[in-house]
Write an enzyme that holds these catalytic residues in place. Structure first.
Site, mmCIF file in Angstrom:
data_model
loop_
_atom_site.group_PDB
_atom_site.id
_atom_site.type_symbol
_atom_site.label_atom_id
_atom_site.label_comp_id
_atom_site.label_asym_id
_atom_site.label_seq_id
_atom_site.Cartn_x
_atom_site.Cartn_y
_atom_site.Cartn_z
ATOM 1 C CG ASN A 14 2.244 -16.082 -3.409
ATOM 2 O OD1 ASN A 14 2.938 -15.997 -4.429
ATOM 3 N ND2 ASN A 14 1.338 -15.173 -3.096
ATOM 4 C CG HIS A 66 0.938 -10.380 -1.671
ATOM 5 N ND1 HIS A 66 0.351 -10.321 -2.921
ATOM 6 C CD2 HIS A 66 0.421 -9.346 -0.958
ATOM 7 C CE1 HIS A 66 -0.490 -9.302 -2.953
ATOM 8 N NE2 HIS A 66 -0.460 -8.689 -1.778
ATOM 9 C CB SER A 107 3.752 -11.363 3.424
ATOM 10 O OG SER A 107 3.446 -10.098 3.974
ATOM 11 C CG ASP A 110 -2.468 -12.477 -2.075
ATOM 12 O OD1 ASP A 110 -1.669 -13.318 -2.494
ATOM 13 O OD2 ASP A 110 -2.866 -11.509 -2.768
HETATM 14 C C1 GAR Z 1 7.396 -10.068 -6.834
HETATM 15 O O1 GAR Z 1 7.605 -8.779 -6.363
HETATM 16 C C2 GAR Z 1 6.279 -10.726 -6.076
HETATM 17 O O2 GAR Z 1 6.140 -10.274 -4.769
HETATM 18 C C3 GAR Z 1 5.081 -10.375 -6.890
HETATM 19 O O3 GAR Z 1 5.516 -10.413 -8.218
HETATM 20 C C4 GAR Z 1 6.881 -10.039 -8.262
HETATM 21 C C5 GAR Z 1 7.594 -11.002 -9.163
HETATM 22 O O4 GAR Z 1 8.886 -10.555 -9.445
HETATM 23 N N1 GAR Z 1 4.009 -11.292 -6.676
HETATM 24 C C6 GAR Z 1 2.731 -10.936 -6.660
HETATM 25 O O5 GAR Z 1 2.348 -9.824 -6.867
HETATM 26 C C7 GAR Z 1 1.790 -12.085 -6.377
HETATM 27 N N2 GAR Z 1 0.492 -11.579 -6.065
HETATM 28 P P1 GAR Z 1 9.942 -11.529 -10.097
HETATM 29 O O6 GAR Z 1 9.279 -12.173 -11.315
HETATM 30 O O7 GAR Z 1 11.058 -10.625 -10.517
HETATM 31 O O8 GAR Z 1 10.353 -12.523 -9.066
#
Ligand code: GAR
Length: 210
Positions: free
Chosen positions: A107, A109, A136, A145
Protein backbone atom coordinates in the site's frame (compact mmCIF):
# COMPACT_ATOMS: atom_id res chain seq x y z
CA UNK A 1 6.16 -13.14 -16.43
CA UNK A 2 4.93 -12.18 -12.96
CA UNK A 3 1.45 -10.75 -12.59
CA UNK A 4 0.35 -7.71 -10.63
CA UNK A 5 -3.21 -6.78 -9.70
CA UNK A 6 -3.89 -3.15 -8.74
CA UNK A 7 -6.80 -2.01 -6.54
CA UNK A 8 -8.01 1.57 -6.93
CA UNK A 9 -10.88 3.83 -5.94
CA UNK A 10 -10.03 7.11 -7.67
CA UNK A 11 -7.82 9.10 -9.97
CA UNK A 12 -5.22 6.39 -10.50
CA UNK A 13 -2.08 8.49 -10.91
CA UNK A 14 -0.11 5.85 -8.99
CA UNK A 15 -1.67 3.20 -11.24
CA UNK A 16 -0.54 5.24 -14.26
CA UNK A 17 3.02 5.32 -12.93
CA UNK A 18 2.93 1.52 -12.69
CA UNK A 19 1.42 1.17 -16.17
CA UNK A 20 4.22 3.36 -17.54
CA UNK A 21 6.95 1.50 -15.62
CA UNK A 22 5.72 -1.89 -16.87
CA UNK A 23 5.36 -0.62 -20.45
CA UNK A 24 8.90 0.77 -20.37
CA UNK A 25 10.28 -2.49 -18.98
CA UNK A 26 11.39 -0.86 -15.72
CA UNK A 27 9.18 -3.38 -13.90
CA UNK A 28 9.46 -6.87 -15.31
CA UNK A 29 5.80 -7.82 -14.79
CA UNK A 30 2.39 -7.57 -16.37
CA UNK A 31 -0.53 -5.66 -14.90
CA UNK A 32 -3.03 -8.49 -15.10
CA UNK A 33 -6.08 -6.61 -13.80
CA UNK A 34 -7.26 -3.38 -12.22
CA UNK A 35 -9.98 -3.73 -9.61
CA UNK A 36 -12.11 -0.84 -8.36
CA UNK A 37 -14.84 -0.45 -5.77
CA UNK A 38 -16.00 2.77 -7.47
CA UNK A 39 -17.61 2.73 -10.91
CA UNK A 40 -16.59 6.35 -11.50
CA UNK A 41 -12.89 5.84 -10.72
CA UNK A 42 -10.85 7.62 -13.38
CA UNK A 43 -8.20 4.93 -12.97
CA UNK A 44 -10.54 2.47 -14.72
CA UNK A 45 -10.25 4.58 -17.87
CA UNK A 46 -6.47 4.56 -17.56
CA UNK A 47 -6.57 0.74 -17.35
CA UNK A 48 -8.85 0.46 -20.38
CA UNK A 49 -6.58 2.75 -22.39
CA UNK A 50 -3.67 0.48 -21.48
CA UNK A 51 -5.78 -2.58 -22.41
CA UNK A 52 -5.68 -3.99 -18.90
CA UNK A 53 -8.74 -6.02 -17.84
CA UNK A 54 -10.87 -4.25 -15.23
CA UNK A 55 -13.25 -5.54 -12.60
CA UNK A 56 -15.74 -3.66 -10.46
CA UNK A 57 -16.75 -4.87 -7.00
CA UNK A 58 -19.48 -2.73 -5.44
CA UNK A 59 -20.26 -3.12 -1.77
CA UNK A 60 -24.08 -3.09 -2.22
CA UNK A 61 -23.85 -6.19 -4.44
CA UNK A 62 -22.60 -8.26 -1.50
CA UNK A 63 -24.18 -9.34 1.77
CA UNK A 64 -21.32 -7.90 3.79
CA UNK A 65 -17.78 -6.58 3.61
CA UNK A 66 -16.24 -10.03 4.14
CA UNK A 67 -18.26 -11.51 1.25
CA UNK A 68 -17.07 -8.71 -1.05
CA UNK A 69 -13.44 -9.27 -0.11
CA UNK A 70 -13.90 -13.03 -0.55
CA UNK A 71 -15.09 -12.42 -4.12
CA UNK A 72 -12.19 -10.03 -4.83
CA UNK A 73 -9.79 -12.63 -3.41
CA UNK A 74 -11.27 -15.40 -5.56
CA UNK A 75 -10.89 -13.19 -8.66
CA UNK A 76 -7.25 -12.44 -7.79
CA UNK A 77 -6.52 -16.10 -7.07
CA UNK A 78 -7.95 -17.14 -10.43
CA UNK A 79 -5.59 -14.69 -12.12
CA UNK A 80 -2.71 -16.13 -10.10
CA UNK A 81 -1.36 -12.72 -9.12
CA UNK A 82 2.11 -12.57 -7.58
CA UNK A 83 1.50 -9.14 -6.06
CA UNK A 84 -1.49 -7.02 -5.04
CA UNK A 85 -0.88 -3.27 -5.15
CA UNK A 86 -3.25 -0.90 -3.37
CA UNK A 87 -3.08 2.43 -5.20
CA UNK A 88 -5.60 4.74 -3.58
CA UNK A 89 -7.97 1.90 -2.68
CA UNK A 90 -10.07 3.69 -0.09
CA UNK A 91 -11.80 0.72 1.54
CA UNK A 92 -10.24 -1.15 4.42
CA UNK A 93 -9.59 -4.76 3.44
CA UNK A 94 -11.00 -7.39 5.78
CA UNK A 95 -8.68 -9.42 7.97
CA UNK A 96 -9.57 -12.56 6.00
CA UNK A 97 -8.37 -10.99 2.75
CA UNK A 98 -5.14 -9.67 4.26
CA UNK A 99 -4.34 -13.03 5.85
CA UNK A 100 -5.13 -14.88 2.63
CA UNK A 101 -2.53 -12.84 0.72
CA UNK A 102 -0.10 -12.19 3.57
CA UNK A 103 3.24 -10.79 2.43
CA UNK A 104 1.90 -10.08 -1.07
CA UNK A 105 0.01 -6.81 -0.55
CA UNK A 106 1.58 -3.36 -0.79
CA UNK A 107 0.00 0.00 0.00
CA UNK A 108 1.02 3.62 -0.38
CA UNK A 109 -0.13 6.03 2.30
CA UNK A 110 0.25 9.82 2.24
CA UNK A 111 2.12 10.30 5.51
CA UNK A 112 5.40 9.53 7.17
CA UNK A 113 4.12 6.46 9.00
CA UNK A 114 3.68 5.75 11.86
CA UNK A 115 2.42 9.37 11.92
CA UNK A 116 -1.09 10.10 10.65
CA UNK A 117 -2.64 6.73 9.88
CA UNK A 118 -6.10 6.75 8.31
CA UNK A 119 -7.77 9.63 6.48
CA UNK A 120 -7.15 13.38 6.07
CA UNK A 121 -3.40 13.26 6.61
CA UNK A 122 -2.90 16.65 4.91
CA UNK A 123 -5.29 18.42 7.26
CA UNK A 124 -3.70 16.67 10.22
CA UNK A 125 -0.19 17.70 9.25
CA UNK A 126 -1.26 21.33 8.77
CA UNK A 127 -3.12 21.36 12.09
CA UNK A 128 -0.03 19.99 13.83
CA UNK A 129 2.20 22.67 12.30
CA UNK A 130 4.74 20.09 11.05
CA UNK A 131 7.58 21.24 8.83
CA UNK A 132 7.56 18.08 6.71
CA UNK A 133 5.17 15.48 5.31
CA UNK A 134 5.54 12.61 2.89
CA UNK A 135 4.46 9.19 1.72
CA UNK A 136 5.17 5.64 2.85
CA UNK A 137 5.05 2.36 0.95
CA UNK A 138 4.36 -0.51 3.33
CA UNK A 139 3.26 -4.12 3.52
CA UNK A 140 -0.40 -4.50 4.38
CA UNK A 141 -1.36 -6.23 7.61
CA UNK A 142 -4.73 -6.37 9.37
CA UNK A 143 -3.79 -3.25 11.39
CA UNK A 144 -4.75 -0.18 9.32
CA UNK A 145 -1.61 1.47 7.86
CA UNK A 146 0.32 -0.56 10.43
CA UNK A 147 2.43 -2.94 8.31
CA UNK A 148 6.20 -2.76 7.95
CA UNK A 149 7.38 0.38 6.14
CA UNK A 150 9.54 -0.28 3.07
CA UNK A 151 10.30 3.17 1.67
CA UNK A 152 9.37 6.73 2.56
CA UNK A 153 9.75 10.02 0.74
CA UNK A 154 9.79 13.32 2.64
CA UNK A 155 8.73 16.72 1.39
CA UNK A 156 9.05 20.11 3.08
CA UNK A 157 6.07 22.19 4.18
CA UNK A 158 6.53 25.90 3.57
CA UNK A 159 4.76 28.75 5.39
CA UNK A 160 1.49 29.54 3.61
CA UNK A 161 1.14 26.09 2.04
CA UNK A 162 -2.39 24.78 1.74
CA UNK A 163 -3.49 21.17 1.38
CA UNK A 164 -3.25 21.17 -2.40
CA UNK A 165 0.34 22.51 -2.33
CA UNK A 166 1.47 19.74 0.00
CA UNK A 167 -0.58 17.09 -1.78
CA UNK A 168 1.02 17.94 -5.14
CA UNK A 169 4.47 17.75 -3.59
CA UNK A 170 3.74 14.39 -1.96
CA UNK A 171 2.12 12.97 -5.10
CA UNK A 172 5.23 13.75 -7.16
CA UNK A 173 7.23 11.67 -4.71
CA UNK A 174 4.68 8.85 -4.63
CA UNK A 175 5.02 8.40 -8.37
CA UNK A 176 8.75 7.85 -7.87
CA UNK A 177 8.81 5.54 -4.86
CA UNK A 178 5.89 3.20 -5.60
CA UNK A 179 7.19 1.84 -8.92
CA UNK A 180 10.61 1.39 -7.32
CA UNK A 181 9.24 -0.71 -4.44
CA UNK A 182 7.07 -2.75 -6.83
CA UNK A 183 10.20 -3.40 -8.88
CA UNK A 184 12.05 -4.60 -5.77
CA UNK A 185 9.21 -7.00 -4.98
CA UNK A 186 8.92 -8.32 -8.54
CA UNK A 187 12.69 -8.82 -8.72
CA UNK A 188 12.41 -11.01 -5.60
CA UNK A 189 14.44 -8.59 -3.47
CA UNK A 190 11.72 -7.73 -0.96
CA UNK A 191 10.10 -9.96 1.65
CA UNK A 192 7.87 -9.63 4.66
CA UNK A 193 8.84 -12.09 7.39
CA UNK A 194 6.98 -12.12 10.70
CA UNK A 195 5.75 -8.57 10.23
CA UNK A 196 9.11 -7.11 9.26
CA UNK A 197 10.36 -5.96 5.85
CA UNK A 198 13.60 -7.28 4.37
CA UNK A 199 15.42 -5.98 1.29
CA UNK A 200 18.11 -8.27 -0.14
CA UNK A 201 17.83 -10.31 3.05
CA UNK A 202 18.57 -7.30 5.28
CA UNK A 203 16.08 -6.06 7.84
CA UNK A 204 14.83 -2.60 6.90
CA UNK A 205 14.77 0.12 9.59
CA UNK A 206 11.43 1.08 11.19
CA UNK A 207 10.83 3.90 8.72
CA UNK A 208 12.04 1.99 5.71
CA UNK A 209 15.02 2.00 3.39
CA UNK A 210 17.45 4.80 4.07
C1 GAR B 1 -2.53 8.61 -3.09
O1 GAR B 1 -2.03 9.85 -2.71
C2 GAR B 1 -2.37 7.63 -1.96
O2 GAR B 1 -1.28 7.88 -1.14
C3 GAR B 1 -3.65 7.77 -1.22
O3 GAR B 1 -4.62 7.99 -2.20
C4 GAR B 1 -4.03 8.68 -3.28
C5 GAR B 1 -4.49 8.02 -4.55
O4 GAR B 1 -4.14 8.79 -5.66
N1 GAR B 1 -3.95 6.61 -0.45
C6 GAR B 1 -4.54 6.65 0.74
O5 GAR B 1 -4.91 7.65 1.27
C7 GAR B 1 -4.71 5.28 1.37
N2 GAR B 1 -5.05 5.43 2.75
P1 GAR B 1 -4.21 8.18 -7.11
O6 GAR B 1 -5.59 7.54 -7.27
O7 GAR B 1 -4.08 9.36 -8.02
O8 GAR B 1 -3.10 7.20 -7.26
Amino acid sequence: MKKIVVLISGTGTNLQALIDACAAGRINARLAAVISNQASALGLERAKTAQIPTALFIRRDFADHAAMDQAIGDYIEKIGADLIVLAGYMKILSEGFVTRFAGKILNIHPSLLPKYKGLNTYQQVLDAGDSEHGASVHFVTPELDGGAVILQAKVPIFPGDDISDIEARVKTQELQIYPLVVKWFIDGRLQEIQGKAYLDGKLLPENGYA
